[in-house]
Design an enzyme around this catalytic site. Structure first.
Site, PDB file in Angstrom:
ATOM      1  NE  ARG A   1     -10.671   0.334  -6.679  1.00  0.00           N
ATOM      2  CZ  ARG A   1     -10.687   0.234  -5.525  1.00  0.00           C
ATOM      3  NH1 ARG A   1     -11.680   0.586  -4.658  1.00  0.00           N
ATOM      4  NH2 ARG A   1      -9.433  -0.068  -4.752  1.00  0.00           N
TER       5      ARG A   1
ATOM      6  CE  LYS B   1       0.086   4.514  -6.496  1.00  0.00           C
ATOM      7  NZ  LYS B   1      -0.677   3.960  -5.556  1.00  0.00           N
TER       8      LYS B   1
HETATM    9  N1  BES Z   1      -1.638   0.198  -8.257  1.00  0.00           N
HETATM   10  C1  BES Z   1      -2.030   0.451  -6.990  1.00  0.00           C
HETATM   11  C2  BES Z   1      -2.073  -0.659  -6.094  1.00  0.00           C
HETATM   12  C3  BES Z   1      -0.661  -1.482  -5.567  1.00  0.00           C
HETATM   13  C4  BES Z   1       0.118  -0.794  -4.687  1.00  0.00           C
HETATM   14  C5  BES Z   1      -0.208  -2.198  -6.747  1.00  0.00           C
HETATM   15  C6  BES Z   1       1.450  -1.268  -4.396  1.00  0.00           C
HETATM   16  C7  BES Z   1       1.058  -2.713  -6.376  1.00  0.00           C
HETATM   17  C8  BES Z   1       1.729  -2.265  -5.304  1.00  0.00           C
HETATM   18  C9  BES Z   1      -3.599   0.990  -7.028  1.00  0.00           C
HETATM   19  O1  BES Z   1      -3.809   1.803  -8.057  1.00  0.00           O
HETATM   20  C10 BES Z   1      -3.811   1.782  -5.995  1.00  0.00           C
HETATM   21  O2  BES Z   1      -3.419   3.042  -5.901  1.00  0.00           O
HETATM   22  N2  BES Z   1      -4.603   1.346  -5.208  1.00  0.00           N
HETATM   23  C11 BES Z   1      -4.886   2.382  -3.650  1.00  0.00           C
HETATM   24  C12 BES Z   1      -6.570   2.147  -3.596  1.00  0.00           C
HETATM   25  C13 BES Z   1      -6.906   3.213  -2.548  1.00  0.00           C
HETATM   26  C14 BES Z   1      -6.747   4.519  -3.195  1.00  0.00           C
HETATM   27  C15 BES Z   1      -8.400   2.658  -2.406  1.00  0.00           C
HETATM   28  C16 BES Z   1      -4.068   1.657  -2.742  1.00  0.00           C
HETATM   29  O3  BES Z   1      -3.883   0.476  -2.524  1.00  0.00           O
HETATM   30  O4  BES Z   1      -3.840   2.405  -1.813  1.00  0.00           O
HETATM   31 MN    MN Z   2      -3.605   3.725  -8.048  1.00  0.00          MN
END
Ligand code: BES
Ligand code: MN
Ligand code: ZN
Length: 507
Positions: free
Chosen positions: A361, A287
């Site tokens: 997931r 990230k």
């Molecule tokens: N934990 C994150 C989602 C999230 C983002 C929760 C901001 C709370 C606040 C999740 O694991 C994630 O990174 N999701 C990705 C999915 C994508 C790679 C398909 C996202 O939302 O960018």
């Molecule tokens: Mn994630």
């Protein structure tokens, strides 16, 4: 927090702060009597347009000895026709936070039932419900997380914490019923606070092992069962998906399994499954740095699962419950999974990992497969799964998708009743199809053009729930509050615990 119940005449009660609920109507009954004792001080504010009794509006008056109470704090609930328990919870929170800011120590809450009119319809199940709402909202509104602040660093001028409040009962003979309602409210609040504390703890402290020990601690003191599957056991069960996410971290993953049996021997349980990513760096699909610290609350689904079992046990709900937490840390390292890797989940399905940041997931897949062994009558999973959920609904509602409309409808109405809102999104089959992989049974993200990220997350999970009625709650937006709300201070909200308990009580 200590909550006392007392029957007394509010006009001759000594306290540093008497909190009185009012509607937007002209003061009548108690408000009118207080106004008269104060030589029309309230009327003056109303005439000047400074107080109208709107929802969460306040008017603080110093009584200057005209009443036994040193101060009266009026708090509005708006139009009485629209008032519901959520209105009471919010007004309670608003008033108590203001009372604390003003350094009052022992506020007394007075809900003048006769003046306020009946709370609207089905939202007012029993006569003591407003007192439950007050007892529930009070500890939640006055919650603070300062475990990591040393005494010297706390601002010297910070107002002292309110540790005890009093709820006035309208009649002596109603004290017992009100005590019971208040105990229920307080039990719920304490489970929400347990969840909030878990959410607030940072990733270096709240590791998967920490979640295990907290779950075990709750299980022991509230007498439900709890076991944790370690890496070895998960390997035996073929949980390659959960293990894949966990393998990049030095803090080993765990599958926490809790059981609470308050229902009949033959009753199928409700399974609650929570995403417990104790920190989400994104893994190799790292990230960006800004705001990454927030990913300490990526275990919120797991924290809600633990909190819900604790609440059910405290309230002795007559249901059977299984709580499953997929606990892992998502880290980049020499052992971490890479984009393109293929994992095999415990139901035999293979998953092409195209983005290691779509890890929630992956851990839920094996947890959902595990839930199937209980032949549950419903499976509800909670996860901070997608940033897209925040784009769609902000922090105002969780997204829900699932396979069983009756289950979803029950969750939607439970949400409306307890003030934890949900919004249903459509699980069209196109989204499921978008997860077909060229090399494996499915991939963990769809192509960029597909959109609907929150639904895609749900569509992925659907492959792991079998034929059981299932609902998936994306709590990415609601789990953490970006601003102070009447009874949800900024930070971990504990969203989900009161919702699930309300749902379970509706069964
Ligand atoms: N934990 C994150 C989602 C999230 C983002 C929760 C901001 C709370 C606040 C999740 O694991 C994630 O990174 N999701 C990705 C999915 C994508 C790679 C398909 C996202 O939302 O960018
Ligand atoms: Mn994630
Ligand atoms: Zn995540």
């Amino acid at each position: 927090m200590k909550i006392l119940i007392k029957t007394a005449d509010p006009l001759s009660l000594s306290t540093d702060c008497l909190i009185v609920f009012t509607t937007e109507k002209k003061p009548a009954g108690l408000a009118k009597s207080i106004d008269q004792s104060l030589n029309g001080a309230l009327s003056t504010h109303i005439k000047a347009g400074r107080y109208k009794g709107d929802k969460n509006q306040t008017c603080l008056l110093d009584t200057r000895g005209a009443l036994k109470a040193d101060n009266v704090l009026f708090v509005g609930i708006g139009a009485s026709e629209d008032a519901c328990l959520e209105t009471i919870r919010q007004a309670t929170g608003t008033a108590l936070r203001l009372a604390e800011k003003n350094r009052f120590k022992n506020p007394v809450l007075c809900y003048p039932e006769n003046d306020l009119g009946k709370l609207s319809g089905a939202k007012n199940p029993d006569a003591a419900a407003p007192w439950q709402a007050m007892a529930e909202a009070a500890p939640l509104a006055l919650f603070h997380f300062d475990e990591y602040k040393s005494r010297e660093e706390k601002p010297a001028d910070a107002p002292p914490r309110i540790t005890s409040i009093t709820l006035l009962s309208p009649e002596k003979k109603r004290e017992n019923a009100i005590r019971k309602a208040a105990d229920t409210g307080q039990a719920l609040a304490s489970a929400v606070i347990l969840t909030r504390n878990l959410q607030w703890h940072p990733g270096n402290h709240a590791t998967p092992q920490y979640l295990v020990s907290e779950a075990k601690k709750q299980a022991k003191s509230l007498k439900f069962s709890c076991k944790a599957l370690g890496v070895r056991e998960m390997e035996k069960l073929g949980m390659g998906s959960l293990l894949g996410v966990g393998q990049g971290s030095d803090n080993p993953p765990s599958l926490i399994v809790m059981e609470y049996n308050g229902g009949g021997k033959k009753d199928a349980p409700v399974a609650i499954v929570g995403k417990g990513i104790t920190f989400d760096t994104g893994g190799i699909s790292l990230k960006p740095g800004a705001g990454m610290d927030e990913m300490k609350y990526d275990m919120s689904g797991g924290a809600v699962t633990i909190g819900t079992l604790a609440a059910a046990a405290r309230l002795k709900l007559k249901v059977n419950l299984v709580g499953i937490v997929a606990a892992a840390e998502n880290m980049p390292s020499g052992r971490a999974i890479r984009p393109g890797d293929i994992l095999k989940a415990s139901n035999g399905k293979t998953i092409e990992v195209l983005n290691t940041d779509a890890e929630g997931r992956l851990v839920l897949a094996d947890a959902l497969v595990y839930a199937q062994r209980y032949k549950p009558k419903a499976v509800i999973d909670l996860a901070t799964l997608t940033g897209a959920c925040i784009v769609a609904l902000g922090h105002q509602a969780a997204a829900v998708v699932g396979t069983d409309q009756q289950l979803i409808d029950r969750l939607l109405s439970a949400g409306a009743a307890c003030g934890e809102r949900l919004w249903q999104l459509p699980l069209y089959e196109e989204f499921e199809k978008s997860l077909k992989s060229d090399v494996a049974d499915l991939k963990n993200i769809s192509a960029p053009g597909v959109g609907g990220g929150t639904i895609v997350g749900g569509a992925f999970l659907k492959s792991f729930v079998g034929d059981f009625p299932w609902a998936h709650l994306d709590i990415a937006g609601t789990a953490w509050s970006g601003e102070d709300k009447p009874y949800v201070p900024k930070g971990g909200s504990g969203y989900g615990v009161r919702l699930l308990i309300e749902y379970l009580q509706s069964l």
